[in-house]
Design a protein around this motif. Structure first.
Motif, PDB file in Angstrom:
ATOM      1  N   LEU A 195       0.752  -1.300   0.094  1.00 43.31           N
ATOM      2  CA  LEU A 195       0.028   0.096   0.057  1.00 43.31           C
ATOM      3  C   LEU A 195       0.672   1.407  -0.097  1.00 43.31           C
ATOM      4  CD1 LEU A 195      -2.892  -1.095   2.359  1.00 43.31           C
ATOM      5  CD2 LEU A 195      -2.888  -0.840   0.080  1.00 43.31           C
ATOM      6  N   LEU A 196       1.912   1.303   0.588  1.00 43.30           N
ATOM      7  CA  LEU A 196       2.783   2.458   0.698  1.00 43.30           C
ATOM      8  C   LEU A 196       3.541   2.694  -0.670  1.00 43.30           C
ATOM      9  CD1 LEU A 196       4.317   4.743   2.223  1.00 43.30           C
ATOM     10  CD2 LEU A 196       5.933   3.076   2.801  1.00 43.30           C
ATOM     11  N   ASP A 217       3.650   5.677  -6.007  1.00 43.91           N
ATOM     12  CA  ASP A 217       3.382   5.498  -7.401  1.00 43.91           C
ATOM     13  C   ASP A 217       2.190   6.365  -7.775  1.00 43.91           C
ATOM     14  OD1 ASP A 217       5.539   3.826  -7.397  1.00 43.91           O
ATOM     15  OD2 ASP A 217       4.218   2.099  -7.695  1.00 43.91           O
ATOM     16  N   LEU A 218       1.150   6.424  -7.117  1.00 45.83           N
ATOM     17  CA  LEU A 218      -0.106   7.141  -7.615  1.00 45.83           C
ATOM     18  C   LEU A 218      -0.054   8.430  -7.168  1.00 45.83           C
ATOM     19  CD1 LEU A 218      -2.787   4.359  -6.484  1.00 45.83           C
ATOM     20  CD2 LEU A 218      -1.921   4.993  -8.763  1.00 45.83           C
ATOM     21  N   VAL A 276       3.324  14.831   0.983  1.00 46.83           N
ATOM     22  CA  VAL A 276       2.146  15.044   2.123  1.00 46.83           C
ATOM     23  C   VAL A 276       1.060  13.562   1.894  1.00 46.83           C
ATOM     24  CG1 VAL A 276       0.298  15.989   0.392  1.00 46.83           C
ATOM     25  CG2 VAL A 276       0.329  16.459   2.769  1.00 46.83           C
ATOM     26  N   PHE A 277       1.116  12.859   1.001  1.00 47.44           N
ATOM     27  CA  PHE A 277       0.262  11.701   0.991  1.00 47.44           C
ATOM     28  C   PHE A 277       0.826  10.677   1.778  1.00 47.44           C
ATOM     29  CE2 PHE A 277      -1.616  13.850  -2.654  1.00 47.44           C
ATOM     30  CZ  PHE A 277      -2.731  13.749  -2.702  1.00 47.44           C
ATOM     31  N   ASN A 278       2.310  10.744   1.647  1.00 48.64           N
ATOM     32  CA  ASN A 278       2.962   9.753   2.651  1.00 48.64           C
ATOM     33  C   ASN A 278       2.866   9.918   4.372  1.00 48.64           C
ATOM     34  OD1 ASN A 278       4.268   8.596   0.358  1.00 48.64           O
ATOM     35  ND2 ASN A 278       6.112   9.679   0.697  1.00 48.64           N
ATOM     36  N   SER A 279       2.674  11.269   4.668  1.00 46.26           N
ATOM     37  CA  SER A 279       2.194  11.707   5.912  1.00 46.26           C
ATOM     38  C   SER A 279       0.929  11.160   6.250  1.00 46.26           C
ATOM     39  CB  SER A 279       2.439  12.950   6.332  1.00 46.26           C
ATOM     40  OG  SER A 279       3.946  13.467   5.725  1.00 46.26           O
ATOM     41  N   LEU A 280       0.232  11.470   5.109  1.00 49.78           N
ATOM     42  CA  LEU A 280      -1.342  10.822   5.550  1.00 49.78           C
ATOM     43  C   LEU A 280      -1.387   9.546   5.516  1.00 49.78           C
ATOM     44  CD1 LEU A 280      -4.430  11.889   5.576  1.00 49.78           C
ATOM     45  CD2 LEU A 280      -4.425  11.584   2.899  1.00 49.78           C
ATOM     46  N   PHE A 281      -0.606   8.657   4.822  1.00 50.97           N
ATOM     47  CA  PHE A 281      -0.633   7.287   5.013  1.00 50.97           C
ATOM     48  C   PHE A 281      -0.440   6.799   6.595  1.00 50.97           C
ATOM     49  CE2 PHE A 281       1.651   3.144   4.852  1.00 50.97           C
ATOM     50  CZ  PHE A 281       0.649   2.376   4.195  1.00 50.97           C
TER      51      PHE A 281
END
Length: 535
Positions: A136-137, A142-143, A148-153
């Motif tokens: 998922l990470l 990739d998407l 910021v989306f890494n932090s959201l994950f």
């Protein structure tokens, strides 16, 4: 002639007891310097003659034989000759205890079918979760092109703990635990079916991440409570060590081996299929566990509000000194690890002079310390006690973290003062001296973190009643996640202001101060620490 012969024979009969008395005298003078088999010789039948002197002399021999004879565990040793050393010291006591330990012939935990089923289900479920989160990470990276989306994950793993942690503990202490584990594994399998049958999107990835972590909030306290239900209290430390070993193996299998290989072979869909299959098998294994409903008969929820029930875990932990201190020790290690994750990329670049991509390589020896801590924790707990072990290991962890701020001085101390051949070792390995010292420091750090977790969880399981275990474990998880938020953010800000090395020292100092304050609060609030029921 006939009369004289009769008189002579009568005289011999009278002399015989006298001559028989010499043997007891000889045997009585020898016990202090003669092996015990000589002293344990039974008196001859002749000594039963009504002679007061003979009885007085034989009695001490009988008393010595009973006192020194190794009779079925009165002294608990197969060797009766132990009085040569009056002050054996710690090592002597340890050596003398080992041959007589009743656990020497006790079968291993994996020989118990219930524990083996639970251990295998943990191994498979954690392997599936590690592989799935890795996949998922990678999909998030990739998407999207924004960090910021890494932090959201990462936030998706924290929000479920805050929102569902305490309710999950109440559920774990209310419903049948075996059925709950089976149901949660089926929910995970259903999630994988949905991911396989749908198009991969960023929104779907975050939804799946939230769902998996919500399920985990219910699964973790239930699984830990089941462990305490099927294992004897005397073996909690060993059982928790085995549980942590399963987690370590599963992380290596899922994150390091399975996920990268599966992504190369078939992409994310193949990871979803394998993870779903593993969770299905884990659910089948938990279905084979015995019925575990003892905790439900002890519930005290009648006439109480949900708010009161949600606070039961915290109130119990706060009222029991040893449970509170154990939870704080474990939480502080988690906080320190979270802060280190933030500063490690900067530490590698600014202090060690290497790329941040080498983080896994530099701190790989921590895995060795982790395994050693898991294996040695039960033995150390038997030696010094779980409470002291958890606290001392926490201080060791803080010391190692602070030593990262003095890596140059540490190298000089080891190489010049203690005369360790670090120069030759670094040349042979092909790494810089500072990187080599950091690798060495990671070993005791991993060791200490593993020992703290094993000892603290064993204390929690042994002192918490069955009807509250799930809630206390959920409370610990919630405390760990909340406590890690502010230090994690502050560590990043402080690194930019003060530098990496002062922050590493500050983390170690803060851990020690927080532990001392928490332990003082625990002693002040617990008036009756020994009234906690054992289950």
């Amino acid at each position: 002639m006939t009369g004289s012969n009769a008189d002579e024979e009568r005289n011999r009969a009278v002399e015989t007891p006298g001559s028989g008395q010499q043997a007891p005298r000889a045997r009585r003078a020898r016990p202090s310097a003669t092996p015990s088999r000589k002293m344990s010789t039974r008196p001859r039948p002749q000594t039963a003659a009504p002679d007061s002197n003979s009885e007085d002399e034989i009695a001490p021999v009988q008393t010595l034989s009973v006192e020194i004879q190794p009779i079925g565990g009165i002294f608990g040793t197969p060797n009766p000759v132990m009085s040569d050393d009056d002050s054996p010291g710690l090592i002597g006591r340890m050596l003398r205890r080992r041959p007589v330990a009743p656990k020497s012939s006790e079968p291993g935990l994996l020989a118990d079918i219930d524990f083996r089923m639970l251990w295998l289900s943990r191994l498979l479920s954690q392997t599936a979760q590690g592989a799935l989160l890795y996949a998922l990470l990678i999909l998030v990276v990739d998407l999207s092109d924004r960090t910021v989306f890494n932090s959201l994950f990462v936030i998706c793993s924290i929000i479920p703990s805050i929102a569902f942690g305490l309710p999950a503990g109440v559920v774990a202490d209310t419903v049948p635990r075996r059925g709950l584990l089976v149901l949660l594994n089926l929910f995970r399998f259903t999630f994988m079916l949905l991911l396989v049958g749908s198009e991969v999107s960023l929104a779907g990835v975050f939804a799946a991440t939230l769902g998996i972590w919500v399920i985990h909030q219910f699964y973790s306290p239930t699984e830990a409570s089941v462990l305490a239900d099927i294992v004897e209290p005397a073996r909690y430390t060993s059982a928790q060590a085995m549980f942590n070993l399963a987690l370590t193996i599963s992380q290596a299998l899922g994150l390091v081996i399975a996920a990268p290989i599966l992504l190369r072979l078939g992409g994310p869909k193949l990871v979803f299929v394998v993870a779903g299959a593993l969770w299905l098998v884990a659910g089948a294994l938990t279905a084979l566990l015995p019925a575990l409903e003892e905790h439900r008969t002890r519930r005290r929820g009648a006439g109480r509000t949900l708010r009161q029930m949600l606070g039961d875990g915290w109130r119990f932990a706060r009222s029991d000194r040893f449970t509170f201190e154990a939870i704080i020790d474990d939480v502080l290690v988690g906080v320190g690890m979270s802060a280190l994750v933030v500063i490690m990329p900067f530490y590698l670049e600014r202090v060690l002079g290497t790329s941040k991509e080498n983080t896994v390589f530099v701190f790989a020896p921590a895995a060795f310390g982790l395994v050693m801590g898991i294996r040695l924790a039960p033995k150390l707990a038997n030696l010094i006690g779980e409470q002291y072990l958890a606290t001392l290991s926490l201080f060791l962890f803080a010391l190692v973290v602070a030593a990262l701020g003095f890596v140059e001085q540490t190298y000089d101390f080891l190489n010049d003062t203690l005369l360790f051949p670090l120069d030759q070792l670094t040349n042979a390995v092909g790494v810089s001296p500072l990187i080599f010292v950091a690798m060495l420091l990671s070993i005791p750090a991993g060791f200490a973190s593993a020992v703290v977790n094993v000892a603290a969880r064993s204390i929690l399981l042994s002192r918490t009643p069955a009807s509250l275990r799930g809630q206390v474990i959920a409370t610990q998880g919630l405390m760990g996640n909340i406590a890690a938020l502010i230090p994690t953010v502050m560590a990043g800000i402080a690194t930019d202001v003060f530098g990496v090395k002062p922050v590493a020292v500050g983390i170690g100092v803060c851990i020690v101060i927080a532990a001392m304050v928490a332990h003082m609060l625990g002693r002040r609030s617990a008036d009756l620490p020994n009234v906690v029921p054992q289950t």
